[in-house]
Design an enzyme around this catalytic site. Structure first.
Site, PDB file in Angstrom:
ATOM      1  CB  SER A  48      -0.987   0.053  -5.824  1.00  0.00           C
ATOM      2  OG  SER A  48      -1.727  -0.998  -4.985  1.00  0.00           O
ATOM      3  CG  ASP A  68      -7.950   2.552  -2.878  1.00  0.00           C
ATOM      4  OD1 ASP A  68      -8.294   1.432  -2.984  1.00  0.00           O
ATOM      5  OD2 ASP A  68      -6.726   3.179  -3.242  1.00  0.00           O
ATOM      6  CG  HIS A  72      -6.211   1.133  -6.015  1.00  0.00           C
ATOM      7  ND1 HIS A  72      -5.606   1.575  -4.900  1.00  0.00           N
ATOM      8  CD2 HIS A  72      -5.290   0.180  -6.542  1.00  0.00           C
ATOM      9  CE1 HIS A  72      -4.499   0.942  -4.830  1.00  0.00           C
ATOM     10  NE2 HIS A  72      -4.325   0.094  -5.776  1.00  0.00           N
TER      11      HIS A  72
END
EC number: 3.1.2.12
Lengths: 278, 278
Positions: B147, B223, B256
């Protein structure tokens, strides 16, 4: 019995899910997590029940053990219950080793605990019934755990040999009637009559007679709780007395953490997999 | 430069250690974690630098990624820095996506951030120098992240091709100058002149010209941040423009979380291992 899904994550080709339900055994809401391997889409799979240690919830093992790839390879589900009842109206002691997060997998008989703290019956009976009626699993069960949960796995497995095919534990509290954690918890949950404690002590159970139950125990020799709380040698002596099939492995350099568990969890899953009926 | 050990756990035959030190780059105390495989006892090993995402510390990857067995097999160290400077006197914004826990791996030029938020220089230069002078590692480096940390890995790796042999990322913020997280952070840390943002945007960097840097990116298609924040297709288009060696894998069903990371981390480690000089 209504099941409510809290969350879901894809992992290792399968699914990690958290669920909540009303428990008639603990008289309140209980939370558990389940890993379902991809294979469960095709056929019912066996289940390993994992019991966690003091302060844990259903989440610790699922986030930290690193067990999913091996469970997917072996085609095994894993179910991790919470370590106690929780919530409003559930007694607590505001300490890490008694009350919420510290159910010790017993059926409490003493106030104020007995109305909710029935974790032995919950784990041994209500939870498997729930799992087997709602998920793509069969009735082949193994049981494992860590520390307080290792104690729980040994006691529940040894007392229900027809319900579990194998037991394993990391750093279990092997002889709780003779260590501070166990004495404190059993006094509170079971009362002063120490005779009632015996049925919840794996060393006592093994000393009473032989068992055919395969048992694997890993214990780190740098575990800070080893000297005062865990007593693996007492467990080993009780097993040897009747030639019961316990393998105790002292692991040099390892401590009480999930770093230790993550190192050997694949071997524990393989141990259980070979003992499920084929 | 004094290093203070915070903790140590044996894992997968090697060691997980947490350290604190005074950083001249961020002008305060910094914390990092390192995994040293058993092989590091015999010879210096290469290092994978792992950059975590928003809200994380050095601990998330080490506790949840399940990477140690593969790193031990491949003979690779892993270093995980914190995601920002922290502590008294360090500016903060009391929100999860700016300030402490959200350094975005840039060198801040704006008040009140610039006195401590120099995470680009810390990760690219000071930390490797520290690691290579104190631990049994060589100067072969790879860089990876998740991320915000995937953004950091891509930017730091692409801007320092002589210092890293490969880059990988999970769910990276690929085009921060064009997404809400990036715009907010770059406005605060770098100011209103958007020209200064360009050097911290992996898509912009890849669009500028070809690179020989091997890049592997995994992105889950479930995600929740994919649509608004991550832009992997922009990164892919920029790489394709110059035939730069980016492999982008869309992974069906994954989100995620670290459940996603733990599923594919072994493949990332293998990707980096094959690119270290033999």
């Amino acid at each position: 019995m209504q099941l409510e899904k809290i969350s879901e994550n894809k992992v290792a080709g399968g699914w990690h899910q958290r669920w909540q339900h009303d428990s008639s055994t603990t008289n309140g809401k209980m939370t558990f997590a389940i890993f379902l391997p991809e294979k469960a889409k095709e056929q019912p799979v066996p289940v390993l029940y994992w019991l966690s240690g003091l302060t844990c919830t259903d989440e610790n093992f699922m986030q930290k053990a690193g067990a999913f790839k091996q469970a997917a390879t072996l085609g095994m589900a894993i179910v991790a219950p919470d370590t106690s009842p929780r919530g409003e109206g559930v007694a607590d002691a505001n300490q890490y080793d008694l009350g919420q997060g510290a159910g010790f997998y017993v059926n409490a008989t003493q106030a104020p605990w007995q109305s909710h703290y029935q974790m032995y019956d919950y784990v041994a009976y209500e939870l498997p019934e729930l799992i087997e009626s709602h998920f793509a699993v069969n009735n082949q069960r193994a049981i494992a755990g860590h520390s307080m949960g290792g104690h729980g796995a040994l006691v529940i497995g040894l007392r229900n040999p027809s319900r579990y095919s194998s037991i394993s534990a990391f750093s279990p509290i092997c002889h709780p009637t003779e260590c501070p954690w166990g004495k404190q918890a059993f006094s509170a949950y079971l009362g002063d009559d120490e005779q009632t404690w015996q049925a919840y002590d794996a060393t006592v159970l093994l000393a009473q007679g032989p068992t055919a139950m395969p048992m694997l125990v890993d214990q780190g020799d740098k575990d800070g709780f080893l000297a005062e709380q865990l007593n693996p040698q007492a467990l080993k002596q009780a097993a040897e007395k009747h030639n019961s099939p316990l393998t105790l492995r002292m692991q040099p350099g390892y401590d009480h953490s999930y770093f230790f568990i993550s190192t050997f969890i694949d071997e524990h899953l393989a141990f259980h997999a070979t003992r499920f009926a084929r």
